[in-house]
Design a protein around this motif. Sequence first.
Motif, mmCIF file in Angstrom:
data_model
loop_
_atom_site.group_PDB
_atom_site.id
_atom_site.type_symbol
_atom_site.label_atom_id
_atom_site.label_comp_id
_atom_site.label_asym_id
_atom_site.label_seq_id
_atom_site.Cartn_x
_atom_site.Cartn_y
_atom_site.Cartn_z
ATOM 1 N N ALA A 1 46.215 11.348 -6.344
ATOM 2 C CA ALA A 1 45.228 10.459 -6.954
ATOM 3 C C ALA A 1 45.852 9.605 -8.047
ATOM 4 O O ALA A 1 45.335 8.534 -8.384
ATOM 5 N N ARG A 2 46.975 10.060 -8.605
ATOM 6 C CA ARG A 2 47.675 9.314 -9.652
ATOM 7 C C ARG A 2 48.789 8.437 -9.098
ATOM 8 O O ARG A 2 49.628 7.940 -9.850
ATOM 9 N N GLY A 3 48.837 8.261 -7.796
ATOM 10 C CA GLY A 3 49.757 7.314 -7.191
ATOM 11 C C GLY A 3 51.095 7.864 -6.765
ATOM 12 O O GLY A 3 51.978 7.099 -6.364
ATOM 13 N N ILE A 4 51.288 9.190 -6.819
ATOM 14 C CA ILE A 4 52.564 9.773 -6.414
ATOM 15 C C ILE A 4 52.712 9.654 -4.895
ATOM 16 O O ILE A 4 51.721 9.685 -4.153
ATOM 17 N N THR A 5 53.930 9.516 -4.410
ATOM 18 C CA THR A 5 54.179 9.454 -2.973
ATOM 19 C C THR A 5 54.584 10.838 -2.460
ATOM 20 O O THR A 5 55.048 11.687 -3.235
ATOM 21 N N PRO A 6 54.443 11.096 -1.159
ATOM 22 C CA PRO A 6 54.851 12.403 -0.629
ATOM 23 C C PRO A 6 56.309 12.726 -0.889
ATOM 24 O O PRO A 6 56.650 13.867 -1.195
ATOM 25 N N LEU A 7 57.191 11.710 -0.775
ATOM 26 C CA LEU A 7 58.606 11.962 -1.022
ATOM 27 C C LEU A 7 58.861 12.331 -2.476
ATOM 28 O O LEU A 7 59.635 13.246 -2.780
ATOM 29 N N ALA A 8 58.205 11.613 -3.405
ATOM 30 C CA ALA A 8 58.375 11.918 -4.824
ATOM 31 C C ALA A 8 57.786 13.285 -5.160
ATOM 32 O O ALA A 8 58.330 14.034 -5.976
ATOM 33 N N PHE A 9 56.683 13.633 -4.529
ATOM 34 C CA PHE A 9 56.051 14.937 -4.741
ATOM 35 C C PHE A 9 57.039 16.054 -4.416
ATOM 36 O O PHE A 9 57.244 16.983 -5.211
ATOM 37 N N ALA A 10 57.662 15.974 -3.235
ATOM 38 C CA ALA A 10 58.615 17.010 -2.823
ATOM 39 C C ALA A 10 59.843 17.011 -3.733
ATOM 40 O O ALA A 10 60.353 18.077 -4.098
ATOM 41 N N ARG A 11 60.320 15.815 -4.117
ATOM 42 C CA ARG A 11 61.518 15.736 -4.950
ATOM 43 C C ARG A 11 61.286 16.362 -6.325
ATOM 44 O O ARG A 11 62.122 17.130 -6.825
ATOM 45 N N ILE A 12 60.139 16.070 -6.942
ATOM 46 C CA ILE A 12 59.866 16.579 -8.281
ATOM 47 C C ILE A 12 59.672 18.096 -8.269
ATOM 48 O O ILE A 12 60.210 18.823 -9.112
ATOM 49 N N LEU A 13 58.932 18.590 -7.294
ATOM 50 C CA LEU A 13 58.628 20.026 -7.273
ATOM 51 C C LEU A 13 59.833 20.880 -6.898
ATOM 52 O O LEU A 13 59.901 22.055 -7.282
ATOM 53 N N THR A 14 60.762 20.324 -6.147
ATOM 54 C CA THR A 14 61.922 21.128 -5.725
ATOM 55 C C THR A 14 63.170 20.848 -6.555
ATOM 56 O O THR A 14 64.229 21.399 -6.267
ATOM 57 N N HIS A 15 63.056 20.025 -7.595
ATOM 58 C CA HIS A 15 64.218 19.708 -8.417
ATOM 59 C C HIS A 15 64.570 20.860 -9.352
ATOM 60 O O HIS A 15 63.691 21.439 -9.999
ATOM 61 N N ASP A 16 65.849 21.199 -9.412
ATOM 62 C CA ASP A 16 66.372 22.155 -10.388
ATOM 63 C C ASP A 16 65.635 23.492 -10.330
ATOM 64 O O ASP A 16 65.143 24.013 -11.330
ATOM 65 N N LEU A 17 65.591 24.080 -9.137
ATOM 66 C CA LEU A 17 64.924 25.367 -8.966
ATOM 67 C C LEU A 17 65.836 26.512 -9.405
ATOM 68 O O LEU A 17 67.057 26.414 -9.301
ATOM 69 N N VAL B 1 61.978 14.436 6.115
ATOM 70 C CA VAL B 1 61.922 13.082 5.548
ATOM 71 C C VAL B 1 61.167 12.148 6.473
ATOM 72 O O VAL B 1 60.337 11.345 6.032
ATOM 73 N N THR B 2 61.418 12.241 7.781
ATOM 74 C CA THR B 2 60.702 11.407 8.737
ATOM 75 C C THR B 2 59.213 11.675 8.690
ATOM 76 O O THR B 2 58.383 10.754 8.726
ATOM 77 N N ARG B 3 58.859 12.948 8.575
ATOM 78 C CA ARG B 3 57.446 13.326 8.506
ATOM 79 C C ARG B 3 56.769 12.752 7.268
ATOM 80 O O ARG B 3 55.674 12.180 7.332
ATOM 81 N N LEU B 4 57.425 12.853 6.121
ATOM 82 C CA LEU B 4 56.840 12.339 4.892
ATOM 83 C C LEU B 4 56.734 10.821 4.915
ATOM 84 O O LEU B 4 55.766 10.246 4.396
ATOM 85 N N ARG B 5 57.714 10.155 5.516
ATOM 86 C CA ARG B 5 57.616 8.705 5.637
ATOM 87 C C ARG B 5 56.434 8.298 6.502
ATOM 88 O O ARG B 5 55.742 7.317 6.215
ATOM 89 N N THR B 6 56.195 9.066 7.560
ATOM 90 C CA THR B 6 55.042 8.782 8.423
ATOM 91 C C THR B 6 53.737 8.936 7.650
ATOM 92 O O THR B 6 52.824 8.126 7.761
ATOM 93 N N ILE B 7 53.663 10.014 6.846
ATOM 94 C CA ILE B 7 52.470 10.241 6.034
ATOM 95 C C ILE B 7 52.273 9.103 5.043
ATOM 96 O O ILE B 7 51.169 8.591 4.851
#
Length: 301
Positions: free
Chosen positions: A184-200, A285-291
């Motif tokens: 709802a705040r404009g995040i993209t699926p790719l950015a969502f995955a990148r932020i949540l999985t960064h520096d685990l 990545v292909t799946r998220l781009r499709t979404i």
Amino acid sequence: MAAANLTAAPMAAPGYGKRSAPDQAPRGRDDFAHLPTREAYIAAHIDRLPDGAAVDIKTLAKELPAYGQQAVASALKALTDAGHLRRIRRVTGEGRTQWVSRWFFSRTPRDNAWWDAFLHSTEGPPAAPAASTLPAGEPPQGQPQSECSQAYIALATLGCSDPRLTLSAAECAALETLAAEWFARGITPLAFARILTHDLPDVIQCPGAFTRRRLIDRVPPLLPPAAQAPPAPPSQASPPRWMMECTVCGIPGPPEALPDGLCRACRGVEPTPDRPDPADVHTHVTRLRTIARSGGGSAAT
């Protein structure tokens, strides 16, 4: 080789259940002689069931009292390996999109190339996965599924970016509202995955609780309306209609990610956490781009 009484064979809900593959050899005594005794018995039972019959693990275990659910699951895996069985999830329904599980059975064993050609010719182009992993032995027979939200899809596919954040269906449902706020705040699926999985951290004992904490702590700021990206134009192409499912556990995926109809875990191939399989990364990545191109919502629309 006698099978259970088929006069009262339990039928799946409309649209679900067994589908017979075409161009099979005539039925004979030695159809499954190449299989071990247990697998041959279960294969003969499925072969004689009518189309539309329920052939999930729980139902078969009830119909064949000599074998429990674990034995049936192992047999279905062997039948998939041998080229007799494939399981797909098909989008269907009028007015409201639903996903149904279908089990295609061939008395004549087929290789991957034959199955891929057959499914493409009869079902159309495959869809991107849009659902979470199901526990082994609990496919959604008789339980039509509604469309998955963009937030649910993003949560369910986090494990493709990093296996340490593989979430269960219950965890995805519990976290769906928090994830929806990100989109709802404009995040993209790719950015969502990148932020949540960064520096685990190296080890995550409770992926659900860890993801909840990150969803709260790292929620992106609200953007002014002018800064938000415009909605993507509707696609003119026909939407993909089906996806492969692992015969044993039911996890969905594109055919190339489920060779022989089995996921990596059920084939005994576990991804290395710090080195995800390149094919899995490409598929994700292909799946998220499709979404992202679809402008959100279900991957089936």
